[in-house]
Design an enzyme around this catalytic site. Sequence first.
Site, PDB file in Angstrom:
ATOM      1  N   HIS A 168      20.856  -3.231  28.389  1.00 43.30           N
ATOM      2  CA  HIS A 168      20.674  -1.908  28.994  1.00 43.30           C
ATOM      3  C   HIS A 168      19.831  -1.970  30.281  1.00 43.30           C
ATOM      4  O   HIS A 168      19.698  -3.022  30.891  1.00 43.30           O
ATOM      5  CB  HIS A 168      20.081  -0.930  27.969  1.00 43.30           C
ATOM      6  CG  HIS A 168      20.837  -0.940  26.674  1.00 43.30           C
ATOM      7  ND1 HIS A 168      22.072  -0.365  26.536  1.00 43.30           N
ATOM      8  CD2 HIS A 168      20.542  -1.504  25.460  1.00 43.30           C
ATOM      9  CE1 HIS A 168      22.511  -0.542  25.287  1.00 43.30           C
ATOM     10  NE2 HIS A 168      21.607  -1.249  24.630  1.00 43.30           N
ATOM     11  N   GLU A 180      14.587   0.601  23.828  1.00 41.78           N
ATOM     12  CA  GLU A 180      15.242  -0.690  23.644  1.00 41.78           C
ATOM     13  C   GLU A 180      15.293  -1.478  24.936  1.00 41.78           C
ATOM     14  O   GLU A 180      15.095  -2.697  24.941  1.00 41.78           O
ATOM     15  CB  GLU A 180      16.655  -0.493  23.096  1.00 41.78           C
ATOM     16  CG  GLU A 180      17.425  -1.790  22.925  1.00 41.78           C
ATOM     17  CD  GLU A 180      18.890  -1.578  22.580  1.00 41.78           C
ATOM     18  OE1 GLU A 180      19.629  -2.587  22.518  1.00 41.78           O
ATOM     19  OE2 GLU A 180      19.300  -0.417  22.391  1.00 41.78           O
ATOM     20  N   HIS A 218      19.144  -7.529  22.397  1.00 37.33           N
ATOM     21  CA  HIS A 218      19.148  -6.098  22.102  1.00 37.33           C
ATOM     22  C   HIS A 218      18.301  -5.825  20.870  1.00 37.33           C
ATOM     23  O   HIS A 218      17.742  -6.725  20.252  1.00 37.33           O
ATOM     24  CB  HIS A 218      20.583  -5.619  21.825  1.00 37.33           C
ATOM     25  CG  HIS A 218      21.488  -5.635  23.010  1.00 37.33           C
ATOM     26  ND1 HIS A 218      21.888  -4.484  23.660  1.00 37.33           N
ATOM     27  CD2 HIS A 218      22.096  -6.665  23.657  1.00 37.33           C
ATOM     28  CE1 HIS A 218      22.689  -4.801  24.658  1.00 37.33           C
ATOM     29  NE2 HIS A 218      22.830  -6.126  24.678  1.00 37.33           N
ATOM     30  N   GLU A 270      20.855  -8.547  17.858  1.00 36.52           N
ATOM     31  CA  GLU A 270      20.120  -7.312  17.591  1.00 36.52           C
ATOM     32  C   GLU A 270      18.882  -7.742  16.814  1.00 36.52           C
ATOM     33  O   GLU A 270      18.952  -8.099  15.641  1.00 36.52           O
ATOM     34  CB  GLU A 270      20.977  -6.349  16.776  1.00 36.52           C
ATOM     35  CG  GLU A 270      22.300  -5.938  17.433  1.00 36.52           C
ATOM     36  CD  GLU A 270      22.136  -4.841  18.473  1.00 36.52           C
ATOM     37  OE1 GLU A 270      20.976  -4.436  18.741  1.00 36.52           O
ATOM     38  OE2 GLU A 270      23.159  -4.391  19.020  1.00 36.52           O
TER      39      GLU A 270
END
Length: 267
Positions: free
Chosen positions: A59, A96, A153, A232
């Site tokens: 992101h 995040e 992430h 993740e």
Amino acid sequence: MLRRAVVLLLALVVGLGFDTLAALAAQPADPLVEQGEGRARVETKEPLSGRTIVIDPGHQLGNHNYPAQINRPVPAGGFTKPCNTTGTATNGGYPEATFAWQVSRLVAKRLRDLGATVRLTRHSNRQDRWGPCVDARGRAGNAIDADLKLSIHADGSYAAGARGFHVIVPPDRAPWTDDIAAPSMRLARAVRSGLQGADFVVANYIAGGDGLDVRSDLGTLNLSDVPTAMVELGNMRSAAEARVMTSPKGRARYARGLVAGVRDFLG
């Protein structure tokens, strides 16, 4: 000078001749190894010297400020997807994007200290920036023939009690990922082992329960020509994991686990 003084003292004590004294004093003080009839200096080589690694911090902090840009459809491996998303956050508002950025920078520094060349897919974490899009992230590393690409992430599951990390890899899907599916799975297993070695647990809310997930819907993975995985690192909605993610010591532990996995994969 100190070495020659010691040799002189030895000579005086044990009665060595001046010819022997001169030969001893002329020997270099550096570590030596035998090489044929001559000698060569010992050379130390950093363990990841010559390796090129792409780190993809998920992101961008400012994505939510640019809805038109991040919702634009881009290629994702036989279909299109939005350029990017805003990512998730802890219940306390820690984004995040910031977590991924901070961990990625720690990972990059550790890998560079080990001799690797490291490329990041983004170079800031700012409210006035967006992207890059998933197609650019997916292709990062292709042109430079990187040894691997790791996308970092964190998850945002609202499932009751959801916690733990999982590693995502692309399937064997021609013509997109059939050439990298097997090494990507090896990378995922190495990353899983590295994180487990840093005392992190695999996700309890992902099918299979082994911390590995195969997905064909992610452009970041589908467009890669080099071994790749997306991790993740935990569930940001878990209060316990949020405490680890928001602490410098916790982020350093995540980085240690990821670097251990990368080193394991690269041998």
